[in-house]
Design an enzyme around this catalytic site. Structure first.
Site, PDB file in Angstrom:
ATOM      1  N   SER A  69       0.845  -1.196   0.000  1.00 42.29           N
ATOM      2  CA  SER A  69       0.000   0.000   0.000  1.00 42.29           C
ATOM      3  C   SER A  69       0.878   1.243   0.000  1.00 42.29           C
ATOM      4  O   SER A  69       2.017   1.204   0.468  1.00 42.29           O
ATOM      5  CB  SER A  69      -0.913  -0.002   1.238  1.00 42.29           C
ATOM      6  N   ASP A  70       0.321   2.318  -0.518  1.00 41.63           N
ATOM      7  CA  ASP A  70       1.033   3.593  -0.492  1.00 41.63           C
ATOM      8  C   ASP A  70       0.002   4.715  -0.509  1.00 41.63           C
ATOM      9  O   ASP A  70      -1.089   4.556  -1.048  1.00 41.63           O
ATOM     10  CB  ASP A  70       1.979   3.738  -1.685  1.00 41.63           C
ATOM     11  N   GLN A  71       0.377   5.825   0.103  1.00 40.99           N
ATOM     12  CA  GLN A  71      -0.516   6.983   0.157  1.00 40.99           C
ATOM     13  C   GLN A  71       0.260   8.238  -0.209  1.00 40.99           C
ATOM     14  O   GLN A  71       1.373   8.449   0.270  1.00 40.99           O
ATOM     15  CB  GLN A  71      -1.106   7.148   1.548  1.00 40.99           C
TER      16      GLN A  71
END
Length: 193
Positions: A69-71
């Site tokens: 995941s990445d934001q």
């Protein structure tokens, strides 16, 4: 056979979100270069990095189901990363006051052994209040959100900085869109219930 589930992340926030699922999982650092590519949009950065993180760990654990995941905080097309320190957090929050940001939170689920790979992005629209400098300083001294994209933690006092949050996946703003993650885990053959 239930495959091992691995979270490809060193984020304590993502680990806390995964704990909500009551699913046994391991955590392994993905060791991925997170430098944006020239001209890459915030959504493209988040999507690329989520998949790269999952694939990097899946190469080491090919039988596992791996979540990456990445934001990226998106201010009118500009990527705002983790501030790292008080000075940069102050500058970020000053730029964000009265503005609407989109927190682009991407997730990817990969199982190298089965060839499974899916990814999705959960954009979260966040409207910041028109904050004065004293409020920004008080908030930063109390919460010290230097490891958070956009310098604000909505799950804590950062909620007081905001006018509105609009999302179809409420945990996405914290760093892992659990509705999408659960959907992909089920598709990969992981029994959640």
């Amino acid at each position: 056979m239930q495959r091992t589930v691995i979270l490809a992340s060193t984020s304590r926030y993502r680990r806390e979100l995964m704990n909500r699922l009551h699913l046994p999982f391991e955590v392994h650092a993905p060791d991925v270069d997170e430098t944006p590519l020239p001209g890459e949009s915030p959504a493209a950065i988040a999507n690329r990095l989520a998949l790269e993180k999952a694939r990097a760990v899946a190469r080491r654990f090919p039988e596992a189901v791996v979540i990456g995941s990445d934001q990226v905080a998106d201010l009118a097309g500009e990527s705002l990363g983790k501030p790292g320190d008080h000075e940069r957090a102050t500058a970020q929050l000053r730029r964000m006051r009265g503005q609407t940001l989109v927190f682009q939170t991407a997730v990817a689920v990969v199982c190298q052994a089965t060839g499974f790979a899916q990814q999705d992005i959960a954009p979260v629209r966040v409207v910041f209040r028109d904050l004065n400098d004293a409020a920004i300083e008080r908030y930063l001294r109390l919460e010290q959100p230097y490891d958070c994209a956009g310098s604000a933690k909505s799950e804590g006092l950062g909620i007081a900085l905001l006018e509105a949050i609009d999302s179809d996946d409420p945990s996405a703003l914290v760093g892992l869109p659990l509705i999408r993650t659960c959907r992909m885990l089920r598709a990969a053959g992981v029994d959640l219930l």
